[in-house]
Design a protein around this motif. Structure first.
Motif, short mmCIF file in Angstrom:
data_model
loop_
_atom_site.label_atom_id
_atom_site.label_comp_id
_atom_site.label_asym_id
_atom_site.label_seq_id
_atom_site.Cartn_x
_atom_site.Cartn_y
_atom_site.Cartn_z
N ARG A 9 0.52 -1.04 0.30
CA ARG A 9 -0.23 0.03 -0.03
C ARG A 9 0.67 1.00 -0.05
NH1 ARG A 9 0.22 1.96 5.01
NH2 ARG A 9 0.84 0.70 6.72
N TYR A 10 0.23 2.35 -0.26
CA TYR A 10 1.42 3.41 -0.77
C TYR A 10 1.13 4.27 1.07
CZ TYR A 10 2.96 7.86 -1.12
OH TYR A 10 3.28 9.17 -1.15
N VAL A 11 2.82 4.51 1.64
CA VAL A 11 3.70 4.93 2.79
C VAL A 11 4.47 6.32 1.94
CG1 VAL A 11 4.73 4.52 4.67
CG2 VAL A 11 3.02 2.66 3.78
N PRO A 12 3.93 7.13 2.49
CA PRO A 12 4.20 7.99 2.70
C PRO A 12 5.63 8.35 3.21
CG PRO A 12 2.52 9.28 3.86
CD PRO A 12 2.19 7.45 3.23
N TRP A 13 7.14 8.70 1.99
CA TRP A 13 8.03 8.56 3.44
C TRP A 13 8.47 9.39 3.11
CZ3 TRP A 13 10.49 3.89 5.85
CH2 TRP A 13 9.56 2.89 5.92
N SER A 14 9.27 10.91 3.91
CA SER A 14 9.81 11.98 3.45
C SER A 14 11.83 11.60 3.56
CB SER A 14 10.24 12.57 5.08
OG SER A 14 11.25 12.75 6.04
N PRO A 15 12.35 12.72 3.13
CA PRO A 15 13.85 12.12 2.61
C PRO A 15 14.46 11.34 4.02
CG PRO A 15 13.35 13.97 1.53
CD PRO A 15 11.76 13.84 2.80
N ALA A 16 14.14 12.32 5.46
CA ALA A 16 14.88 11.97 6.53
C ALA A 16 14.62 10.37 7.14
CB ALA A 16 14.34 13.21 7.22
N GLU A 17 13.57 10.43 6.32
CA GLU A 17 12.81 9.12 7.14
C GLU A 17 13.51 7.67 6.07
OE1 GLU A 17 8.99 8.33 8.74
OE2 GLU A 17 9.13 9.45 6.69
N LYS A 18 13.96 8.41 4.85
CA LYS A 18 14.57 7.61 3.75
C LYS A 18 15.71 7.13 4.17
CE LYS A 18 11.32 7.92 -0.30
NZ LYS A 18 11.19 8.38 -1.88
N LYS A 19 16.83 8.10 4.96
CA LYS A 19 17.95 7.66 4.73
C LYS A 19 17.59 7.10 6.12
CE LYS A 19 22.13 10.95 5.40
NZ LYS A 19 22.65 12.03 5.33
N ALA A 20 17.09 7.23 6.72
CA ALA A 20 17.27 6.24 8.24
C ALA A 20 16.67 4.82 8.15
CB ALA A 20 16.45 6.98 9.56
N ALA A 21 15.86 4.41 7.35
CA ALA A 21 15.38 3.44 6.93
C ALA A 21 16.45 2.95 5.78
CB ALA A 21 14.22 3.32 5.58
N ARG A 22 17.10 2.91 5.25
CA ARG A 22 18.05 2.80 4.43
C ARG A 22 19.34 1.45 5.53
NH1 ARG A 22 18.55 0.43 -0.84
NH2 ARG A 22 19.72 -1.34 0.97
N ARG A 23 19.30 3.42 6.23
CA ARG A 23 20.29 2.24 7.13
C ARG A 23 20.05 1.34 7.68
NH1 ARG A 23 20.36 7.77 10.07
NH2 ARG A 23 19.61 6.84 12.10
N ALA A 24 18.82 1.57 8.50
CA ALA A 24 18.25 -0.07 9.74
C ALA A 24 18.00 -0.89 9.16
CB ALA A 24 16.84 0.50 9.85
N PHE A 25 17.68 -1.35 7.47
CA PHE A 25 17.99 -1.89 6.43
C PHE A 25 19.06 -2.78 6.62
CE2 PHE A 25 18.33 -3.73 1.70
CZ PHE A 25 16.81 -4.55 1.73
N ASP A 26 20.38 -1.80 6.19
CA ASP A 26 21.77 -2.22 5.93
C ASP A 26 22.22 -2.86 7.20
OD1 ASP A 26 21.22 -1.70 3.44
OD2 ASP A 26 22.28 0.62 3.29
N GLN A 27 21.73 -2.70 8.33
CA GLN A 27 22.71 -2.90 9.72
C GLN A 27 21.87 -4.54 9.37
OE1 GLN A 27 20.64 0.49 11.97
NE2 GLN A 27 23.30 1.21 13.28
N ALA A 28 20.34 -4.04 9.62
CA ALA A 28 19.98 -5.68 9.53
C ALA A 28 20.50 -6.51 8.41
CB ALA A 28 17.84 -5.38 9.96
N LEU A 29 20.60 -6.57 7.04
CA LEU A 29 21.65 -7.00 6.65
C LEU A 29 22.33 -7.16 7.03
CD1 LEU A 29 21.26 -8.40 3.12
CD2 LEU A 29 21.80 -6.17 2.52
N GLU A 30 23.41 -5.94 7.80
CA GLU A 30 24.85 -6.75 7.36
C GLU A 30 24.33 -7.86 8.85
OE1 GLU A 30 27.08 -2.84 8.00
OE2 GLU A 30 28.33 -4.76 9.75
N ARG A 31 23.61 -7.55 10.21
CA ARG A 31 23.66 -8.59 11.11
C ARG A 31 23.88 -10.06 10.50
NH1 ARG A 31 19.83 -4.95 14.49
NH2 ARG A 31 22.14 -2.97 14.95
N HIS A 32 22.48 -10.12 9.90
CA HIS A 32 22.09 -11.31 9.20
C HIS A 32 23.11 -11.82 8.42
CE1 HIS A 32 18.05 -13.30 7.93
NE2 HIS A 32 18.94 -14.31 8.17
N LEU A 33 24.18 -10.81 7.56
CA LEU A 33 24.87 -11.63 7.02
C LEU A 33 25.88 -12.56 7.41
CD1 LEU A 33 25.09 -9.66 4.35
CD2 LEU A 33 24.10 -12.23 3.65
N SER A 34 26.49 -11.67 9.14
CA SER A 34 26.99 -11.52 10.13
C SER A 34 27.09 -13.30 10.58
CB SER A 34 27.40 -10.49 10.89
OG SER A 34 28.43 -9.39 9.84
N ALA A 35 25.46 -12.96 10.75
CA ALA A 35 25.18 -14.51 11.66
C ALA A 35 25.39 -15.88 10.41
CB ALA A 35 24.01 -14.40 12.32
#
Lengths: 128, 128
Positions: A9-35
């Motif tokens: 569904r459509y969810v609005p994301w501000s530029p600042a939120e997109k940046k925070a979201a990307r960081r969170a996503f990358d952190q999760a991915l890095e954690r998962h790959l490290s495991a």
């Protein structure tokens, strides 16, 4: 396995939120790959006979599929992806700093719903 | 890849030769598997990022297929299998002790023929 697609569904994301979201996503991915790398190293160290090696191959193959299937960075499904990652422990609540509070609440509610619905199917860091 | 099937023909094997053949086959398989395990360990030790891990997965997957395809213990194709293993270095001439001299000669001739025909396609211990 739940599909993130069905919740699109459509969810609005501000530029600042997109940046925070990307960081969170990358952190999760890095954690998962490290495991996965740590678990592969543990299995490799314990290889005694060929069957252990082929089990490692199966583990890596399944892990690769899980990573490819789970980590889809599309804003239309991101809240749902974050809910799954939060449930599975790859994403921490602290990683969500920078998102609006209604999004954080929705991610946490989603994680809780996933816990209830898919109680015994989730792959978690503790299980891997 | 050459197929052992196309060379199928009846070859008589005495009980003593069957025993020697089984031992030679097992020695080659053990050598091959040990080399794969050693190479997998080397790759695992050098994993820096996920792409290294997925390359290890591909290596293991291909190795498993090679093992399954190559090591067929059937007397109708065994001379040809031994020729391939001798060419690739997994079988040593010394392993053939206990086979009749005409079989040893045929295995060596076959290995030489494979070397000429498939000069640049063979997987050898030195390359792995």
């Amino acid at each position: 396995m739940e599909s993130a697609e069905q919740f699109t569904r459509y969810v609005p994301w501000s530029p600042a939120e997109k940046k925070a979201a990307r960081r969170a996503f990358d952190q999760a991915l890095e954690r998962h790959l490290s495991a996965i790398i740590a678990e592969a190293r543990r299995r490799m160290a314990n290889v005694v006979d060929p069957s252990d090696l082929w089990e490692l191959e199966t583990y890596l193959s399944q892990s690769r599929k899980t990573i490819d299937r789970t980590y889809q960075y599309r804003y239309s499904v991101l809240l749902r992806v974050f809910s799954m990652l939060l449930r599975d422990g790859w994403l921490k609540e602290a990683d969500l700093v920078g998102l609006q509070s209604d999004k954080i609440a929705e991610i946490k509610d989603g994680a809780e719903a996933f816990r209830r619905i898919f109680n015994d199917t989730g792959e978690t860091p503790d299980e891997s």
